[in-house]
Design a protein around this motif. Structure first.
Motif, PDB file in Angstrom:
ATOM      1  N   ILE A 136       0.827  -1.213   0.000  1.00  0.00           N
ATOM      2  CA  ILE A 136       0.000   0.000   0.000  1.00  0.00           C
ATOM      3  C   ILE A 136       0.863   1.265   0.000  1.00  0.00           C
ATOM      4  N   PRO A 137       1.851   1.419   0.899  1.00  0.00           N
ATOM      5  CA  PRO A 137       2.696   2.619   0.829  1.00  0.00           C
ATOM      6  C   PRO A 137       3.462   2.738  -0.487  1.00  0.00           C
ATOM      7  N   LEU A 138       3.927   1.610  -1.025  1.00  0.00           N
ATOM      8  CA  LEU A 138       4.707   1.650  -2.261  1.00  0.00           C
ATOM      9  C   LEU A 138       3.873   2.140  -3.430  1.00  0.00           C
ATOM     10  N   VAL A 139       2.631   1.686  -3.529  1.00  0.00           N
ATOM     11  CA  VAL A 139       1.797   2.017  -4.681  1.00  0.00           C
ATOM     12  C   VAL A 139       1.099   3.364  -4.504  1.00  0.00           C
ATOM     13  N   VAL A 140       0.632   3.663  -3.284  1.00  0.00           N
ATOM     14  CA  VAL A 140      -0.158   4.874  -3.073  1.00  0.00           C
ATOM     15  C   VAL A 140       0.720   6.129  -3.077  1.00  0.00           C
ATOM     16  N   THR A 141       1.767   6.146  -2.250  1.00  0.00           N
ATOM     17  CA  THR A 141       2.609   7.346  -2.149  1.00  0.00           C
ATOM     18  C   THR A 141       4.032   7.112  -2.630  1.00  0.00           C
ATOM     19  N   GLY A 142       4.474   5.850  -2.667  1.00  0.00           N
ATOM     20  CA  GLY A 142       5.863   5.564  -3.025  1.00  0.00           C
ATOM     21  C   GLY A 142       6.844   6.065  -1.988  1.00  0.00           C
ATOM     22  N   GLY A 143       6.356   6.401  -0.788  1.00  0.00           N
ATOM     23  CA  GLY A 143       7.208   6.986   0.241  1.00  0.00           C
ATOM     24  C   GLY A 143       7.294   8.487   0.164  1.00  0.00           C
ATOM     25  N   GLY A 144       6.738   9.091  -0.874  1.00  0.00           N
ATOM     26  CA  GLY A 144       6.822  10.535  -1.064  1.00  0.00           C
ATOM     27  C   GLY A 144       5.787  11.286  -0.241  1.00  0.00           C
ATOM     28  N   PRO A 145       5.896  12.606  -0.191  1.00  0.00           N
ATOM     29  CA  PRO A 145       6.959  13.375  -0.866  1.00  0.00           C
ATOM     30  C   PRO A 145       8.285  13.329  -0.112  1.00  0.00           C
ATOM     31  N   ALA A 146       9.383  13.211  -0.861  1.00  0.00           N
ATOM     32  CA  ALA A 146      10.747  13.246  -0.310  1.00  0.00           C
ATOM     33  C   ALA A 146      10.949  12.194   0.777  1.00  0.00           C
ATOM     34  N   ARG A 147      10.381  11.003   0.558  1.00  0.00           N
ATOM     35  CA  ARG A 147      10.528   9.867   1.478  1.00  0.00           C
ATOM     36  C   ARG A 147       9.971  10.169   2.871  1.00  0.00           C
ATOM     37  N   MET A 148       8.997  11.053   2.962  1.00  0.00           N
ATOM     38  CA  MET A 148       8.440  11.459   4.254  1.00  0.00           C
ATOM     39  C   MET A 148       7.313  10.553   4.719  1.00  0.00           C
ATOM     40  N   THR A 149       6.797   9.675   3.856  1.00  0.00           N
ATOM     41  CA  THR A 149       5.709   8.776   4.260  1.00  0.00           C
ATOM     42  C   THR A 149       6.137   7.316   4.201  1.00  0.00           C
ATOM     43  N   GLU A 150       7.418   7.061   4.235  1.00  0.00           N
ATOM     44  CA  GLU A 150       7.882   5.672   4.231  1.00  0.00           C
ATOM     45  C   GLU A 150       7.580   5.006   5.572  1.00  0.00           C
ATOM     46  N   THR A 151       7.090   3.795   5.515  1.00  0.00           N
ATOM     47  CA  THR A 151       6.962   2.968   6.707  1.00  0.00           C
ATOM     48  C   THR A 151       8.198   2.083   6.809  1.00  0.00           C
ATOM     49  N   LEU A 152       8.327   1.350   7.923  1.00  0.00           N
ATOM     50  CA  LEU A 152       9.490   0.485   8.094  1.00  0.00           C
ATOM     51  C   LEU A 152       9.568  -0.571   7.007  1.00  0.00           C
ATOM     52  N   GLY A 153       8.411  -1.114   6.629  1.00  0.00           N
ATOM     53  CA  GLY A 153       8.406  -2.133   5.579  1.00  0.00           C
ATOM     54  C   GLY A 153       8.910  -1.585   4.261  1.00  0.00           C
ATOM     55  N   LEU A 154       8.441  -0.396   3.884  1.00  0.00           N
ATOM     56  CA  LEU A 154       8.877   0.207   2.628  1.00  0.00           C
ATOM     57  C   LEU A 154      10.334   0.642   2.716  1.00  0.00           C
ATOM     58  N   TYR A 155      10.753   1.147   3.871  1.00  0.00           N
ATOM     59  CA  TYR A 155      12.152   1.541   4.068  1.00  0.00           C
ATOM     60  C   TYR A 155      13.068   0.333   3.912  1.00  0.00           C
ATOM     61  N   MET A 156      12.689  -0.782   4.505  1.00  0.00           N
ATOM     62  CA  MET A 156      13.470  -2.010   4.383  1.00  0.00           C
ATOM     63  C   MET A 156      13.533  -2.476   2.936  1.00  0.00           C
ATOM     64  N   TRP A 157      12.402  -2.405   2.222  1.00  0.00           N
ATOM     65  CA  TRP A 157      12.350  -2.833   0.821  1.00  0.00           C
ATOM     66  C   TRP A 157      13.254  -1.965  -0.050  1.00  0.00           C
ATOM     67  N   LYS A 158      13.226  -0.642   0.152  1.00  0.00           N
ATOM     68  CA  LYS A 158      14.049   0.248  -0.660  1.00  0.00           C
ATOM     69  C   LYS A 158      15.534   0.042  -0.384  1.00  0.00           C
ATOM     70  N   GLU A 159      15.891  -0.072   0.893  1.00  0.00           N
ATOM     71  CA  GLU A 159      17.302  -0.263   1.224  1.00  0.00           C
ATOM     72  C   GLU A 159      17.821  -1.585   0.657  1.00  0.00           C
ATOM     73  N   SER A 160      16.990  -2.608   0.643  1.00  0.00           N
ATOM     74  CA  SER A 160      17.432  -3.931   0.198  1.00  0.00           C
ATOM     75  C   SER A 160      17.423  -4.061  -1.318  1.00  0.00           C
ATOM     76  N   PHE A 161      16.361  -3.604  -1.973  1.00  0.00           N
ATOM     77  CA  PHE A 161      16.164  -3.921  -3.382  1.00  0.00           C
ATOM     78  C   PHE A 161      16.236  -2.714  -4.319  1.00  0.00           C
ATOM     79  N   SER A 162      16.290  -1.498  -3.775  1.00  0.00           N
ATOM     80  CA  SER A 162      16.515  -0.325  -4.607  1.00  0.00           C
ATOM     81  C   SER A 162      17.962   0.157  -4.499  1.00  0.00           C
ATOM     82  N   PHE A 163      18.497   0.131  -3.274  1.00  0.00           N
ATOM     83  CA  PHE A 163      19.879   0.564  -3.048  1.00  0.00           C
ATOM     84  C   PHE A 163      20.826  -0.616  -2.842  1.00  0.00           C
ATOM     85  N   TYR A 164      20.287  -1.840  -2.807  1.00  0.00           N
ATOM     86  CA  TYR A 164      21.063  -3.083  -2.766  1.00  0.00           C
ATOM     87  C   TYR A 164      21.875  -3.254  -1.484  1.00  0.00           C
ATOM     88  N   HIS A 165      21.452  -2.614  -0.394  1.00  0.00           N
ATOM     89  CA  HIS A 165      22.123  -2.791   0.894  1.00  0.00           C
ATOM     90  C   HIS A 165      21.429  -3.941   1.645  1.00  0.00           C
TER      91      HIS A 165
END
Length: 282
Positions: free
Chosen positions: A224-253
């Motif tokens: 839901i956060p990924l599709v509705v807001t994508g964490g925006g604006p400026a990553r201000m609506t990221e939840t822990l689940g979305l933050y974990m997903w971005k760090e792992s699979f977008s930034f490869y950490h």
């Protein structure tokens, strides 16, 4: 053979649980102590460094705050609305089956479909909501203000999951002996007294299970956060689940993302213990 047979019968389930649950959990825990990154070929053990970086990262702290707000808002609304719908649809009303099916329909849709649908409904300029509000000279930017975007994301989750909460609570209501309500009416008890002294105490085990399941979903939520807001604006609506997903699979950490996953697991564990102690004591 009688002593061995039970172990043989449960062995497939044990292997399945170990393969899909226990082993991945242990593997993620081990990975969280490394600097594993998909952009490098060498992986080193870094001890608690990932957790120290996580505690100092303002984006991680913001994600933790957003998760708390999202959890509190969605859980309270789903429980209240779900209980109200369960109480209403537990009565003998016309077209009861139709209303039950209608309420559960949003849960039958995948979260991605729900998120895309609501994003197009609420998107500025071309969304149907802003089109209707423009007639009154109102234009609401649902995704540009962080607070409003987080509230929008919460309401989308409430719209989708209220039917799920209603079904669980309705199952609990149908397990309550109706003779208790008849005896209460004979003693002069009205709806509110019956709700307070009969329904809620006997429904508490179901409320506990519903609360735990909805809390785990809210903490782990990504779609839901990924599709509705994508964490925006400026990553201000990221939840822990979305933050974990971005760090792992977008930034490869992967190592750092694993530490976030471990923190989410600990939060779920703490919340579950808190719910069990609070609701069983009451």
């Amino acid at each position: 053979s009688d002593r061995v047979l039970p172990y043989i019968l449960v062995a497939p389930a044990v292997v399945l649980v170990f393969t899909l649950t226990i082993y991945p959990t242990i593997y993620v825990l081990q990975t969280s102590f490394t600097d594993w990154s998909l952009t490098r070929t060498v992986t080193r053990d870094v001890g608690l460094q990932n957790y120290l970086d996580l505690a100092r990262d303002p984006l991680a702290l913001r994600s933790l705050f957003n998760t708390g707000v999202f959890l509190a808002g969605s859980l309270s609304l789903i429980l209240v609305l779900g209980l109200a719908l369960a109480l209403a649809l537990n009565e003998r009303v016309r077209f009861r089956s139709f209303f039950r099916s209608s309420v559960i329909l949003p849960w039958a849709l995948t979260a991605v479909v729900v998120g895309v649908m609501w994003r197009w409904i609420l998107i500025p300029d071309i969304g149907i909501v802003n089109y209707m509000l423009s007639g009154a000279g109102i234009n609401v930017s649902f995704f540009l203000d962080p607070g409003l975007a987080l509230g929008t994301m919460t309401m989308v989750e409430v719209w989708r999951s209220t039917g799920y909460g209603m079904i669980l609570l309705l199952a609990g209501l149908q397990g309550i002996d109706t003779t208790l309500y008849e005896a209460a009416r004979m003693d002069g008890a009205g709806f509110w007294k019956s709700l307070r002294f009969i329904t809620l105490p006997l429904l508490m085990p179901t409320i506990l299970i519903t609360t735990i399941l909805l809390s785990i979903r809210s903490v782990n939520l990504i779609d839901i956060p990924l599709v509705v807001t994508g964490g925006g604006p400026a990553r201000m609506t990221e939840t822990l689940g979305l933050y974990m997903w971005k760090e792992s699979f977008s930034f490869y950490h992967i190592g750092y993302g694993s530490s976030v996953a471990v923190v989410m697991f600990v939060i779920n564990l703490i919340l579950t213990v808190f719910y069990i102690r609070s609701l069983t004591r009451s």
